[in-house]
Design a protein around this motif. Sequence first.
Motif, PDB file in Angstrom:
ATOM      1  N   GLY A 226      -5.110 -18.123  11.379  1.00 44.70           N
ATOM      2  CA  GLY A 226      -4.841 -19.559  11.398  1.00 44.70           C
ATOM      3  C   GLY A 226      -4.736 -20.023   9.964  1.00 44.70           C
ATOM      4  N   MET A 227      -5.517 -21.012   9.591  1.00 44.38           N
ATOM      5  CA  MET A 227      -5.553 -21.467   8.202  1.00 44.38           C
ATOM      6  C   MET A 227      -6.855 -21.054   7.522  1.00 44.38           C
ATOM      7  SD  MET A 227      -2.618 -22.911   7.964  1.00 44.38           S
ATOM      8  CE  MET A 227      -2.721 -23.759   6.386  1.00 44.38           C
ATOM      9  N   LEU A 228      -7.637 -20.162   8.152  1.00 45.70           N
ATOM     10  CA  LEU A 228      -8.965 -19.827   7.658  1.00 45.70           C
ATOM     11  C   LEU A 228      -9.041 -18.419   7.094  1.00 45.70           C
ATOM     12  CD1 LEU A 228     -11.025 -21.285  10.648  1.00 45.70           C
ATOM     13  CD2 LEU A 228     -10.245 -22.465   8.580  1.00 45.70           C
ATOM     14  N   TRP A 229     -10.005 -18.186   6.168  1.00 50.42           N
ATOM     15  CA  TRP A 229     -10.266 -16.848   5.670  1.00 50.42           C
ATOM     16  C   TRP A 229     -10.743 -15.982   6.832  1.00 50.42           C
ATOM     17  CZ3 TRP A 229     -14.247 -18.493   1.347  1.00 50.42           C
ATOM     18  CH2 TRP A 229     -13.646 -19.449   0.513  1.00 50.42           C
ATOM     19  N   HIS A 230     -10.276 -14.744   6.851  1.00 49.57           N
ATOM     20  CA  HIS A 230     -10.666 -13.901   7.981  1.00 49.57           C
ATOM     21  C   HIS A 230     -10.475 -12.437   7.604  1.00 49.57           C
ATOM     22  CE1 HIS A 230     -11.532 -13.216  12.255  1.00 49.57           C
ATOM     23  NE2 HIS A 230     -10.663 -12.226  12.175  1.00 49.57           N
ATOM     24  N   GLY A 231     -11.515 -11.625   7.835  1.00 52.49           N
ATOM     25  CA  GLY A 231     -11.429 -10.207   7.543  1.00 52.49           C
ATOM     26  C   GLY A 231     -11.872  -9.895   6.130  1.00 52.49           C
ATOM     27  N   PHE A 232     -11.453  -8.745   5.635  1.00 55.96           N
ATOM     28  CA  PHE A 232     -11.879  -8.308   4.310  1.00 55.96           C
ATOM     29  C   PHE A 232     -11.181  -9.159   3.244  1.00 55.96           C
ATOM     30  CE2 PHE A 232     -11.795  -5.782   0.467  1.00 55.96           C
ATOM     31  CZ  PHE A 232     -13.090  -5.278   0.408  1.00 55.96           C
ATOM     32  N   GLY A 233     -11.953  -9.573   2.245  1.00 54.40           N
ATOM     33  CA  GLY A 233     -11.381 -10.367   1.176  1.00 54.40           C
ATOM     34  C   GLY A 233     -12.319 -10.483  -0.002  1.00 54.40           C
ATOM     35  N   THR A 234     -11.843 -11.156  -1.024  1.00 58.10           N
ATOM     36  CA  THR A 234     -12.619 -11.363  -2.237  1.00 58.10           C
ATOM     37  C   THR A 234     -12.690 -12.845  -2.537  1.00 58.10           C
ATOM     38  OG1 THR A 234     -11.916  -9.239  -3.150  1.00 58.10           O
ATOM     39  CG2 THR A 234     -12.793 -10.863  -4.701  1.00 58.10           C
ATOM     40  N   VAL A 235     -13.913 -13.341  -2.755  1.00 54.77           N
ATOM     41  CA  VAL A 235     -14.121 -14.735  -3.142  1.00 54.77           C
ATOM     42  C   VAL A 235     -14.689 -14.744  -4.553  1.00 54.77           C
ATOM     43  CG1 VAL A 235     -15.243 -16.919  -2.608  1.00 54.77           C
ATOM     44  CG2 VAL A 235     -14.610 -15.358  -0.753  1.00 54.77           C
ATOM     45  N   HIS A 236     -14.011 -15.451  -5.434  1.00 55.67           N
ATOM     46  CA  HIS A 236     -14.453 -15.499  -6.820  1.00 55.67           C
ATOM     47  C   HIS A 236     -14.691 -16.947  -7.228  1.00 55.67           C
ATOM     48  CE1 HIS A 236     -13.821 -15.456 -11.267  1.00 55.67           C
ATOM     49  NE2 HIS A 236     -14.660 -14.438 -11.146  1.00 55.67           N
ATOM     50  N   GLN A 237     -15.913 -17.227  -7.697  1.00 58.39           N
ATOM     51  CA  GLN A 237     -16.265 -18.542  -8.233  1.00 58.39           C
ATOM     52  C   GLN A 237     -16.421 -18.409  -9.735  1.00 58.39           C
ATOM     53  OE1 GLN A 237     -19.573 -19.054  -5.182  1.00 58.39           O
ATOM     54  NE2 GLN A 237     -18.953 -21.184  -5.543  1.00 58.39           N
ATOM     55  N   THR A 238     -15.555 -19.059 -10.463  1.00 56.47           N
ATOM     56  CA  THR A 238     -15.536 -18.936 -11.920  1.00 56.47           C
ATOM     57  C   THR A 238     -16.899 -19.267 -12.528  1.00 56.47           C
ATOM     58  OG1 THR A 238     -13.210 -19.557 -11.932  1.00 56.47           O
ATOM     59  CG2 THR A 238     -14.384 -19.675 -14.039  1.00 56.47           C
ATOM     60  N   GLY A 239     -17.418 -18.320 -13.291  1.00 55.29           N
ATOM     61  CA  GLY A 239     -18.677 -18.529 -13.985  1.00 55.29           C
ATOM     62  C   GLY A 239     -19.900 -18.521 -13.101  1.00 55.29           C
ATOM     63  N   VAL A 240     -19.736 -18.210 -11.817  1.00 54.17           N
ATOM     64  CA  VAL A 240     -20.873 -18.240 -10.899  1.00 54.17           C
ATOM     65  C   VAL A 240     -21.111 -16.880 -10.278  1.00 54.17           C
ATOM     66  CG1 VAL A 240     -21.896 -19.330  -8.867  1.00 54.17           C
ATOM     67  CG2 VAL A 240     -20.450 -20.667 -10.432  1.00 54.17           C
ATOM     68  N   ARG A 241     -20.184 -16.411  -9.451  1.00 54.44           N
ATOM     69  CA  ARG A 241     -20.373 -15.155  -8.739  1.00 54.44           C
ATOM     70  C   ARG A 241     -19.048 -14.670  -8.170  1.00 54.44           C
ATOM     71  NH1 ARG A 241     -22.699 -19.172  -6.085  1.00 54.44           N
ATOM     72  NH2 ARG A 241     -24.773 -18.562  -6.775  1.00 54.44           N
ATOM     73  N   LYS A 242     -19.070 -13.434  -7.736  1.00 58.39           N
ATOM     74  CA  LYS A 242     -17.914 -12.835  -7.069  1.00 58.39           C
ATOM     75  C   LYS A 242     -18.407 -12.072  -5.860  1.00 58.39           C
ATOM     76  CE  LYS A 242     -13.934  -9.818  -7.853  1.00 58.39           C
ATOM     77  NZ  LYS A 242     -13.196  -8.991  -8.853  1.00 58.39           N
ATOM     78  N   TYR A 243     -17.767 -12.318  -4.711  1.00 57.45           N
ATOM     79  CA  TYR A 243     -18.147 -11.643  -3.471  1.00 57.45           C
ATOM     80  C   TYR A 243     -16.953 -10.871  -2.938  1.00 57.45           C
ATOM     81  CZ  TYR A 243     -18.912 -10.980   1.530  1.00 57.45           C
ATOM     82  OH  TYR A 243     -19.012 -10.431   2.776  1.00 57.45           O
ATOM     83  N   MET A 244     -17.195  -9.634  -2.541  1.00 57.02           N
ATOM     84  CA  MET A 244     -16.140  -8.811  -1.954  1.00 57.02           C
ATOM     85  C   MET A 244     -16.674  -8.215  -0.661  1.00 57.02           C
ATOM     86  SD  MET A 244     -14.163  -5.495  -3.582  1.00 57.02           S
ATOM     87  CE  MET A 244     -13.490  -6.490  -4.907  1.00 57.02           C
ATOM     88  N   GLY A 245     -15.953  -8.436   0.428  1.00 58.31           N
ATOM     89  CA  GLY A 245     -16.386  -7.910   1.710  1.00 58.31           C
ATOM     90  C   GLY A 245     -15.787  -8.672   2.868  1.00 58.31           C
ATOM     91  N   LYS A 246     -16.446  -8.603   4.008  1.00 59.65           N
ATOM     92  CA  LYS A 246     -15.938  -9.258   5.206  1.00 59.65           C
ATOM     93  C   LYS A 246     -16.165 -10.763   5.106  1.00 59.65           C
ATOM     94  CE  LYS A 246     -16.130  -9.092  10.252  1.00 59.65           C
ATOM     95  NZ  LYS A 246     -16.774  -8.465  11.440  1.00 59.65           N
ATOM     96  N   THR A 247     -15.141 -11.531   5.448  1.00 59.45           N
ATOM     97  CA  THR A 247     -15.235 -12.988   5.387  1.00 59.45           C
ATOM     98  C   THR A 247     -14.811 -13.599   6.702  1.00 59.45           C
ATOM     99  OG1 THR A 247     -12.967 -13.236   4.565  1.00 59.45           O
ATOM    100  CG2 THR A 247     -14.707 -12.986   2.911  1.00 59.45           C
TER     101      THR A 247
END
Length: 270
Positions: A226-247
């Motif tokens: 749809g319009m939502l994050w779904h499945g494997f992906g990477t979320v990056h927050q500048t200067g905060v954290r980075k997450y890689m995995g299932k979303t």
Amino acid sequence: MGSVPELITVTELAIEVERLKQLISAQVHVEDDGSHYSDAEETAGPSAMNHYGDLEPRTEQTVHYATKGVYEGDTLGNLRHGHGRLSCAGGDVYTGRWRYGKRDGTGHAVFDRQKSTKDGEQPKPVCYNGEWKDDKTHGEGTCTYEDSAVYTGEWDQDQRSGWGRHTFSNKDWYEGEWEADTMEGQGRLTLTDKSYYECSWHLGKPQKGKWYSADGKTEFEGHFKGMLWHGFGTVHQTGVRKYMGKTMCLCSHAASLHCSHKQQIQQSSK
């Protein structure tokens, strides 16, 4: 010495070429004596000879139809041919080029739906300005819709197809590839809050690519449902954290980071 043959002008030659094209398209046979008849005449009688008129090009003609429509412009016999304006009884108006009775070339059309809304207001007409082929929008053109949405780009057989930009009534806008009147291929959708998707699209929905927050500090790269994050992906927050995995985000990304994803990132990242 023999007589010098009479030369014809370029205009006369063009007229003769158009006449011959029409004879061929109408399946008209030309006899040695210069007379002609159509295949339809053999079954429909002499009246069929007048179906296309006398095939003579004329300018500034006014033709009234039984449907109460009116055409003003160039004709070839009884066909709209050249430049002209057709006003239909229902309110639709087309002004532009014609070819053998069909809209062909550049032209401007106004499609007046003449239907009142629930509030009793008259909706805006649909307007198209651009290229036509064989009586359909085809090529480059701009269409303004009843809800004030605007599309500018390529058309194929009355459908948005190719590359184009569509600005929706809520001011979201998409620029990219289209197919069969739907966002299909690569493109960018920018929402009113300035967040945007830059990804591949299928049947009007994002498939794989990137999403950026309005402030540019958060980026997601991966798959969408749809319009939502779904499945494997990477979320990056500048200067905060980075997450890689299932979303799997259950809310609108355009709203900001105050969503279930924010908590998931905080719990999963170290």
